[in-house]
Design an enzyme around this catalytic site. Structure first.
Site, PDB file in Angstrom:
ATOM      1  N   LYS A 129     -42.292  18.339   4.288  1.00 54.64           N
ATOM      2  CA  LYS A 129     -41.116  19.105   4.206  1.00 54.64           C
ATOM      3  C   LYS A 129     -41.061  19.505   3.131  1.00 54.64           C
ATOM      4  O   LYS A 129     -40.678  20.791   2.859  1.00 54.64           O
ATOM      5  CB  LYS A 129     -40.170  18.136   4.611  1.00 54.64           C
ATOM      6  CG  LYS A 129     -40.248  17.556   5.983  1.00 54.64           C
ATOM      7  CD  LYS A 129     -39.262  16.907   6.563  1.00 54.64           C
ATOM      8  CE  LYS A 129     -38.785  15.449   5.582  1.00 54.64           C
ATOM      9  NZ  LYS A 129     -39.914  14.369   5.743  1.00 54.64           N
ATOM     10  N   ARG A 161     -31.028  13.452  10.503  1.00 60.59           N
ATOM     11  CA  ARG A 161     -31.910  12.545  10.621  1.00 60.59           C
ATOM     12  C   ARG A 161     -31.491  11.621  11.981  1.00 60.59           C
ATOM     13  O   ARG A 161     -32.302  10.535  12.110  1.00 60.59           O
ATOM     14  CB  ARG A 161     -32.008  11.440   9.408  1.00 60.59           C
ATOM     15  CG  ARG A 161     -33.035  11.942   8.499  1.00 60.59           C
ATOM     16  CD  ARG A 161     -33.078  10.996   7.309  1.00 60.59           C
ATOM     17  NE  ARG A 161     -34.350  10.434   6.684  1.00 60.59           N
ATOM     18  CZ  ARG A 161     -34.934  11.411   5.795  1.00 60.59           C
ATOM     19  NH1 ARG A 161     -34.411  12.495   5.564  1.00 60.59           N
ATOM     20  NH2 ARG A 161     -36.008  10.883   5.312  1.00 60.59           N
ATOM     21  N   ARG A 181     -48.782  10.150  -3.307  1.00 57.00           N
ATOM     22  CA  ARG A 181     -47.885  11.110  -3.929  1.00 57.00           C
ATOM     23  C   ARG A 181     -47.509  10.679  -5.225  1.00 57.00           C
ATOM     24  O   ARG A 181     -47.323   9.752  -5.604  1.00 57.00           O
ATOM     25  CB  ARG A 181     -46.817  11.400  -3.006  1.00 57.00           C
ATOM     26  CG  ARG A 181     -45.584  12.293  -3.751  1.00 57.00           C
ATOM     27  CD  ARG A 181     -44.506  12.632  -2.795  1.00 57.00           C
ATOM     28  NE  ARG A 181     -44.038  11.360  -1.894  1.00 57.00           N
ATOM     29  CZ  ARG A 181     -42.984  11.544  -1.127  1.00 57.00           C
ATOM     30  NH1 ARG A 181     -42.643  12.698  -0.678  1.00 57.00           N
ATOM     31  NH2 ARG A 181     -42.456  10.268  -0.745  1.00 57.00           N
ATOM     32  N   ARG A 198     -42.769   7.622  -6.271  1.00 56.09           N
ATOM     33  CA  ARG A 198     -41.266   7.334  -5.948  1.00 56.09           C
ATOM     34  C   ARG A 198     -41.157   5.885  -5.537  1.00 56.09           C
ATOM     35  O   ARG A 198     -42.065   5.222  -5.142  1.00 56.09           O
ATOM     36  CB  ARG A 198     -41.054   8.261  -4.428  1.00 56.09           C
ATOM     37  CG  ARG A 198     -40.102   9.119  -4.589  1.00 56.09           C
ATOM     38  CD  ARG A 198     -40.071  10.402  -3.593  1.00 56.09           C
ATOM     39  NE  ARG A 198     -39.727   9.413  -2.330  1.00 56.09           N
ATOM     40  CZ  ARG A 198     -39.432  10.420  -1.484  1.00 56.09           C
ATOM     41  NH1 ARG A 198     -39.444  11.601  -1.529  1.00 56.09           N
ATOM     42  NH2 ARG A 198     -39.010   9.828  -0.286  1.00 56.09           N
ATOM     43  N   ARG A 253     -39.884   3.244   6.678  1.00 57.99           N
ATOM     44  CA  ARG A 253     -39.275   4.617   6.923  1.00 57.99           C
ATOM     45  C   ARG A 253     -39.906   5.332   7.960  1.00 57.99           C
ATOM     46  O   ARG A 253     -39.160   5.964   8.727  1.00 57.99           O
ATOM     47  CB  ARG A 253     -39.735   5.478   5.325  1.00 57.99           C
ATOM     48  CG  ARG A 253     -38.814   5.149   4.373  1.00 57.99           C
ATOM     49  CD  ARG A 253     -39.560   5.368   2.999  1.00 57.99           C
ATOM     50  NE  ARG A 253     -39.817   6.840   2.855  1.00 57.99           N
ATOM     51  CZ  ARG A 253     -40.680   7.341   2.132  1.00 57.99           C
ATOM     52  NH1 ARG A 253     -41.389   6.741   1.393  1.00 57.99           N
ATOM     53  NH2 ARG A 253     -40.885   8.798   2.064  1.00 57.99           N
TER      54      ARG A 253
HETATM   55  P1  AP5 Z   1     -44.099  15.945   0.733  1.00 57.20           P
HETATM   56  O1  AP5 Z   1     -44.071  17.424   0.948  1.00 57.20           O
HETATM   57  O2  AP5 Z   1     -43.651  15.191  -0.415  1.00 57.20           O
HETATM   58  O3  AP5 Z   1     -43.487  15.342   2.138  1.00 57.20           O
HETATM   59  P2  AP5 Z   1     -42.172  15.077   2.683  1.00 57.20           P
HETATM   60  O4  AP5 Z   1     -42.126  15.453   4.274  1.00 57.20           O
HETATM   61  O5  AP5 Z   1     -41.214  15.904   1.875  1.00 57.20           O
HETATM   62  O6  AP5 Z   1     -41.901  13.589   2.558  1.00 57.20           O
HETATM   63  P3  AP5 Z   1     -40.655  12.581   1.853  1.00 57.20           P
HETATM   64  O7  AP5 Z   1     -41.289  11.317   1.731  1.00 57.20           O
HETATM   65  O8  AP5 Z   1     -40.169  13.407   1.065  1.00 57.20           O
HETATM   66  O9  AP5 Z   1     -39.877  12.647   3.399  1.00 57.20           O
HETATM   67  P4  AP5 Z   1     -38.868  11.547   3.646  1.00 57.20           P
HETATM   68  O10 AP5 Z   1     -38.094  12.242   4.695  1.00 57.20           O
HETATM   69  O11 AP5 Z   1     -39.226  10.057   3.662  1.00 57.20           O
HETATM   70  O12 AP5 Z   1     -38.138  11.433   2.261  1.00 57.20           O
HETATM   71  P5  AP5 Z   1     -36.588  11.963   1.835  1.00 57.20           P
HETATM   72  O13 AP5 Z   1     -36.785  12.230   0.376  1.00 57.20           O
HETATM   73  O14 AP5 Z   1     -36.092  13.069   2.726  1.00 57.20           O
HETATM   74  O15 AP5 Z   1     -45.546  15.224   0.942  1.00 57.20           O
HETATM   75  C1  AP5 Z   1     -46.209  14.133   0.783  1.00 57.20           C
HETATM   76  C2  AP5 Z   1     -47.382  13.926  -0.047  1.00 57.20           C
HETATM   77  O16 AP5 Z   1     -48.467  14.728   0.690  1.00 57.20           O
HETATM   78  C3  AP5 Z   1     -47.306  14.697  -1.260  1.00 57.20           C
HETATM   79  O17 AP5 Z   1     -48.171  14.003  -2.295  1.00 57.20           O
HETATM   80  C4  AP5 Z   1     -47.993  16.197  -1.076  1.00 57.20           C
HETATM   81  O18 AP5 Z   1     -48.590  16.809  -2.215  1.00 57.20           O
HETATM   82  C5  AP5 Z   1     -49.042  15.840   0.179  1.00 57.20           C
HETATM   83  N1  AP5 Z   1     -49.224  16.859   1.287  1.00 57.20           N
HETATM   84  C6  AP5 Z   1     -48.289  17.582   1.495  1.00 57.20           C
HETATM   85  N2  AP5 Z   1     -48.772  18.550   2.494  1.00 57.20           N
HETATM   86  C7  AP5 Z   1     -50.001  17.999   2.361  1.00 57.20           C
HETATM   87  C8  AP5 Z   1     -51.220  18.691   3.131  1.00 57.20           C
HETATM   88  N3  AP5 Z   1     -51.051  19.554   4.199  1.00 57.20           N
HETATM   89  N4  AP5 Z   1     -52.420  18.048   3.106  1.00 57.20           N
HETATM   90  C9  AP5 Z   1     -52.568  17.053   2.248  1.00 57.20           C
HETATM   91  N5  AP5 Z   1     -51.826  16.581   1.462  1.00 57.20           N
HETATM   92  C10 AP5 Z   1     -50.322  17.219   1.449  1.00 57.20           C
HETATM   93  O19 AP5 Z   1     -35.599  10.794   2.062  1.00 57.20           O
HETATM   94  C11 AP5 Z   1     -35.695   9.674   1.088  1.00 57.20           C
HETATM   95  C12 AP5 Z   1     -34.400   8.561   1.494  1.00 57.20           C
HETATM   96  O20 AP5 Z   1     -33.377   9.368   1.388  1.00 57.20           O
HETATM   97  C13 AP5 Z   1     -34.317   8.307   2.886  1.00 57.20           C
HETATM   98  O21 AP5 Z   1     -35.410   7.037   3.403  1.00 57.20           O
HETATM   99  C14 AP5 Z   1     -33.075   7.960   3.372  1.00 57.20           C
HETATM  100  O22 AP5 Z   1     -32.779   6.499   2.561  1.00 57.20           O
HETATM  101  C15 AP5 Z   1     -32.336   8.858   2.409  1.00 57.20           C
HETATM  102  N6  AP5 Z   1     -32.003  10.050   2.997  1.00 57.20           N
HETATM  103  C16 AP5 Z   1     -32.527  11.209   2.958  1.00 57.20           C
HETATM  104  N7  AP5 Z   1     -32.226  11.884   3.772  1.00 57.20           N
HETATM  105  C17 AP5 Z   1     -31.008  11.450   4.532  1.00 57.20           C
HETATM  106  C18 AP5 Z   1     -30.262  11.702   5.640  1.00 57.20           C
HETATM  107  N8  AP5 Z   1     -30.093  12.941   6.248  1.00 57.20           N
HETATM  108  N9  AP5 Z   1     -29.471  10.649   6.303  1.00 57.20           N
HETATM  109  C19 AP5 Z   1     -29.509   9.612   5.565  1.00 57.20           C
HETATM  110  N10 AP5 Z   1     -30.157   9.108   4.680  1.00 57.20           N
HETATM  111  C20 AP5 Z   1     -31.070  10.081   4.264  1.00 57.20           C
HETATM  112 MG    MG Z   2     -39.560  15.386   0.687  1.00 55.12          MG
END
Ligand code: AP5
Ligand code: MG
Length: 210
Positions: free
Chosen positions: A16, A87, A121, A154, A165
Site C-alpha cells: 500500500k 480497517r 522491509r 519498523r 497484524r
Molecule cells: P509496503 O509498501 O511498506 O506495504 P504496506 O501495505 O504499506 O504494509 P504496512 O506494513 O505499512 O501495512 P500495515 O497496514 O500493517 O501498516 P500501517 O502502517 O498501515 O511494502 C512492504 C515491503 O515490501 C517493503 O519493504 C517494500 O519495499 C516491499 N514491497 C512492496 N511491494 C513489493 C512488490 N511488489 N514486490 C516485492 N516487494 C515489495 O499500520 C500500522 C499500525 O498502525 C497498525 O497495526 C495499527 O496499530 C495502526 N493503525 C494504522 N491505521 C489504523 C486504522 N485505520 N485503525 C486503527 N489502527 C490503525
Molecule cells: Mg504502509
C-alpha cells in the site's frame, strides 16, 4: 478535472505504501496514511491512551483517534490516496460520510509473501522512505537514497507482531473488503508481481475510473 480519490486496501505488507508513492508522483494527490500519521505521534495523549500501546502489539488504534486524523487530512486534500484506513466496518461507514471515492482497489498477496516482505522491509528514520533488503535495496546498505538517513526496521515488523497484524487484518479488515465488494465497488489487483508490474495494473484502474 478534480484529482482522483483512491482507496488502497490490502493486508500488512501488500504494498500500500509503495504504490501510494506512485499515485502521489503521478497525480500530485495527498498520501493520507493513518499508519505514518500514528507513527509520527506514537506518544500523543488521547482519551484512549497513546497509539504506541496498540501499535506495538499489532492491534488497532481506537476508531475516534483515526477517524479524526483521516477527516482532517481529507478535508485539506485536493485528491488523495488513502492507505491503511478503513480497517473495520465502523471506519468504513464513517468514511462513507466524509468522502466520495473514485476507486477502491485491493492489493492481493499471499501470506508467505507478506511475511517475507515485512521481515526485509527497512524504512528511513528521517524521511520515511521505504526499502526492502532484497526486493528494493538502497544503493548503499543501511543508507537512504533520498536523504542519506539511517535505514531501520519498523517496531512492529518482528515475527510475532507481524503474525498478530495479519490476524487482525483477517478478523477486522476482511469484512471491509467484502463491504466494498458487495457494493460492487471493489477492484482486485494482483499484488504479487514486481512493484513496477503492480503499478501498471493500478495505474490502468485509476485511469479507467476517472
Ligand atoms: P509496503 O509498501 O511498506 O506495504 P504496506 O501495505 O504499506 O504494509 P504496512 O506494513 O505499512 O501495512 P500495515 O497496514 O500493517 O501498516 P500501517 O502502517 O498501515 O511494502 C512492504 C515491503 O515490501 C517493503 O519493504 C517494500 O519495499 C516491499 N514491497 C512492496 N511491494 C513489493 C512488490 N511488489 N514486490 C516485492 N516487494 C515489495 O499500520 C500500522 C499500525 O498502525 C497498525 O497495526 C495499527 O496499530 C495502526 N493503525 C494504522 N491505521 C489504523 C486504522 N485505520 N485503525 C486503527 N489502527 C490503525
Ligand atoms: Mg504502509
Amino acid at each position: 478535472m478534480s484529482q482522483p480519490n483512491v482507496l488502497l486496501l490490502g493486508p500488512p505488507g501488500a504494498g500500500k505504501g509503495t504504490q501510494s508513492s506512485n499515485v502521489v508522483d503521478e497525480y500530485g494527490v495527498d498520501h493520507v496514511t493513518t499508519g505514518d500519521a500514528l507513527r509520527a505521534n506514537k506518544d500523543m495523549e488521547t482519551a484512549h491512551g497513546a497509539p504506541r500501546e496498540y501499535m506495538e502489539a499489532g492491534e488497532l488504534v481506537p476508531d475516534p483517534v483515526v477517524n479524526e486524523i483521516v477527516q482532517a487530512a481529507i478535508e485539506a486534500a485536493d485528491g488523495f490516496v488513502l492507505d491503511g484506513y478503513p480497517r473495520n466496518i465502523a471506519q468504513a461507514e464513517y468514511l462513507d460520510g466524509i468522502a466520495d471515492l473514485d476507486l477502491v482497489a485491493l492489493l492481493e498477496v499471499p501470506r508467505e509473501e507478506l511475511i517475507a516482505r515485512l521481515s526485509g522491509r527497512r524504512i528511513c528514520a528521517d524521511c520515511g522512505a521505504n526499502y526492502h533488503v532484497e526486493f528494493d535495496p538502497p544503493a548503499k546498505a543501511g543508507v537512504c537514497d533520498r536523504c542519506g538517513g539511517d535505514l531501520v526496521q519498523r517496531d512492529d515488523d518482528d515475527e510475532e507482531t507481524v503474525e498478530e497484524r495479519l490476524d487482525v487484518f483477517a478478523a477486522n479488515t476482511r469484512p471491509v473488503v467484502e463491504y466494498y465488494d458487495e457494493a460492487g465497488e471493489l477492484v482486485r489487483i494482483d499484488g504479487e508481481g514486481s512493484p513496477e508490474e503492480v503499478w501498471t495494473g493500478l495505474h490502468e484502474e485509476i485511469e479507467a475510473a476517472t
